[in-house]
Design an enzyme around this catalytic site. Structure first.
Site, PDB file in Angstrom:
ATOM      1  N   LYS A 121      37.174  39.117  25.318  1.00  0.00           N
ATOM      2  CA  LYS A 121      38.483  38.450  25.391  1.00  0.00           C
ATOM      3  C   LYS A 121      38.621  37.453  24.250  1.00  0.00           C
ATOM      4  O   LYS A 121      39.658  37.402  23.582  1.00  0.00           O
ATOM      5  CB  LYS A 121      38.635  37.702  26.717  1.00  0.00           C
ATOM      6  CG  LYS A 121      39.019  38.582  27.872  1.00  0.00           C
ATOM      7  CD  LYS A 121      38.990  37.792  29.167  1.00  0.00           C
ATOM      8  CE  LYS A 121      38.983  38.739  30.354  1.00  0.00           C
ATOM      9  NZ  LYS A 121      38.455  38.133  31.572  1.00  0.00           N
ATOM     10  N   GLN A 169      37.496  33.431  35.284  1.00  0.00           N
ATOM     11  CA  GLN A 169      36.865  34.734  35.444  1.00  0.00           C
ATOM     12  C   GLN A 169      36.374  34.912  36.877  1.00  0.00           C
ATOM     13  O   GLN A 169      35.698  34.048  37.431  1.00  0.00           O
ATOM     14  CB  GLN A 169      35.695  34.855  34.447  1.00  0.00           C
ATOM     15  CG  GLN A 169      35.006  36.194  34.426  1.00  0.00           C
ATOM     16  CD  GLN A 169      35.867  37.318  33.853  1.00  0.00           C
ATOM     17  OE1 GLN A 169      36.732  37.099  33.007  1.00  0.00           O
ATOM     18  NE2 GLN A 169      35.637  38.525  34.327  1.00  0.00           N
ATOM     19  N   ASP A 183      46.728  35.630  34.546  1.00  0.00           N
ATOM     20  CA  ASP A 183      46.245  36.735  35.393  1.00  0.00           C
ATOM     21  C   ASP A 183      47.357  37.239  36.318  1.00  0.00           C
ATOM     22  O   ASP A 183      47.260  38.338  36.861  1.00  0.00           O
ATOM     23  CB  ASP A 183      45.094  36.243  36.291  1.00  0.00           C
ATOM     24  CG  ASP A 183      43.720  36.616  35.756  1.00  0.00           C
ATOM     25  OD1 ASP A 183      43.612  37.692  35.126  1.00  0.00           O
ATOM     26  OD2 ASP A 183      42.765  35.862  35.992  1.00  0.00           O
TER      27      ASP A 183
END
Ligand code: GUN
Length: 291
Positions: free
Chosen positions: A51, A95, A118
């Site tokens: 990422k 995460q 997200d």
């Protein structure tokens, strides 16, 4: 036909890089993404590294906050509070999975919806469900729709999409997205009666269950588009580990009209869509709507 997720993701990132430059020129704002990683799960470390690299490649600012496994829920909440207030940070991603002593729902609720790249916050899922503009939409589901369109074209009207899996991260949101594309949508799951027969009705079959190679050739209607969200590590006959999806690729490839591989299918698109959401969040922060 194999749907090349790596190539699709590269094209999306190239397009994003141009838009990031346009935003910088017009507003002086450089989109910033902060990823928070708690603990040292090896798979999560690989994701986070990928990422960071891709965030920088499209011209955004990438920050990583690594916290020890023993971090308390309160410490993580305090960290998120300061990121929520930081005007340089447009997107925050914590995460998952988190260590067992931290309540994931409480963490997801803490990130302000405007920075929730997200798309997991209840405000964003509610906006998605209502079809409201401005929602940040979960990344893997966005990637699934883009990959289906890559094979079928932009108009998915009337197609029967069967989604196997009902998670908040993939199954539920991807069902809503295909519904918005005017598909007829069936959500199948572990209690579905005669799952193979349900899957055989699908024009678009999305497998998001986390069971290695569960979907067999006999479950697939000839010519169907198969999107494999699974990432399962299995030990092969030679004793080496390898990644497989939720779909028996070798068997299904012979029946399907198109199929996404694992790796190289949905995975790369998820990260590219995360960057897309970060750009959206940065644009929204200055109310600039550039095309
Ligand atoms: N872990 C695996 N996939 C994801 C994802 O899409 N978002 C977050 N936050 N964590 C993940």
């Amino acid at each position: 036909m194999i749907i090349d997720g790596k190539q699709a993701a590269q094209q999306l990132r190239n397009n994003l890089a141009e838009k990031v430059q346009a935003l910088k020129s017009a507003s002086g704002i450089t989109p910033g993404l902060t990823v928070v990683l708690v603990g040292d799960d090896p798979a999560s470390q690989v994701y986070v590294r990928n990422k960071a690299k891709q965030t920088q490649e499209v011209g955004m600012i990438s920050n990583e906050i690594r916290l020890p496994e023993c971090t308390s829920q309160q410490e993580l909440l305090t960290q998120l509070e300061s990121l929520n207030k930081d005007s340089q940070v447009h997107g925050i991603l914590v995460q998952l999975p988190l260590p067992a002593h931290i309540d994931e729902a409480a963490i997801i609720a803490k990130i302000i919806p405007e920075k929730d790249v997200d798309g997991f916050h209840a405000m964003n899922s509610g906006r998605l469900l209502n079809g409201e503009a401005g929602a940040l939409i979960p990344c893997t589901p966005q990637g699934c729709v883009l990959l289906a369109k890559r094979h079928l074209g932009d108009d998915l009207s009337g197609k029967h999409a069967v989604i196997i899996g009902r998670s908040n991260i993939v199954g539920k949101p991807v069902s809503i997205l295909f519904l918005q594309e005017n598909c007829t949508v069936t959500i199948a799951h572990s209690r579905t009666v005669d799952l193979p027969a349900v899957c055989r009705q699908a024009d678009i079959l999305v497998a998001a269950v986390g069971r290695p190679e569960m979907v067999k050739a006999e479950w697939v209607k000839p010519g169907a588009t198969v999107i494999d969200v699974g990432i399962n590590r299995v030990v092969a006959a030679d004793g080496k580990g390898r990644l497989v999806g939720d779909v028996d690729f070798k068997g299904v490839e012979t029946v399907a009209g198109a199929i996404t591989p694992v790796p190289g299918g949905v995975g790369p698109m998820t990260i590219a869509c995360l960057l897309k959401n970060t750009l959206t969040a940065a644009r929204n922060s200055c109310s600039l709507k550039l095309s």
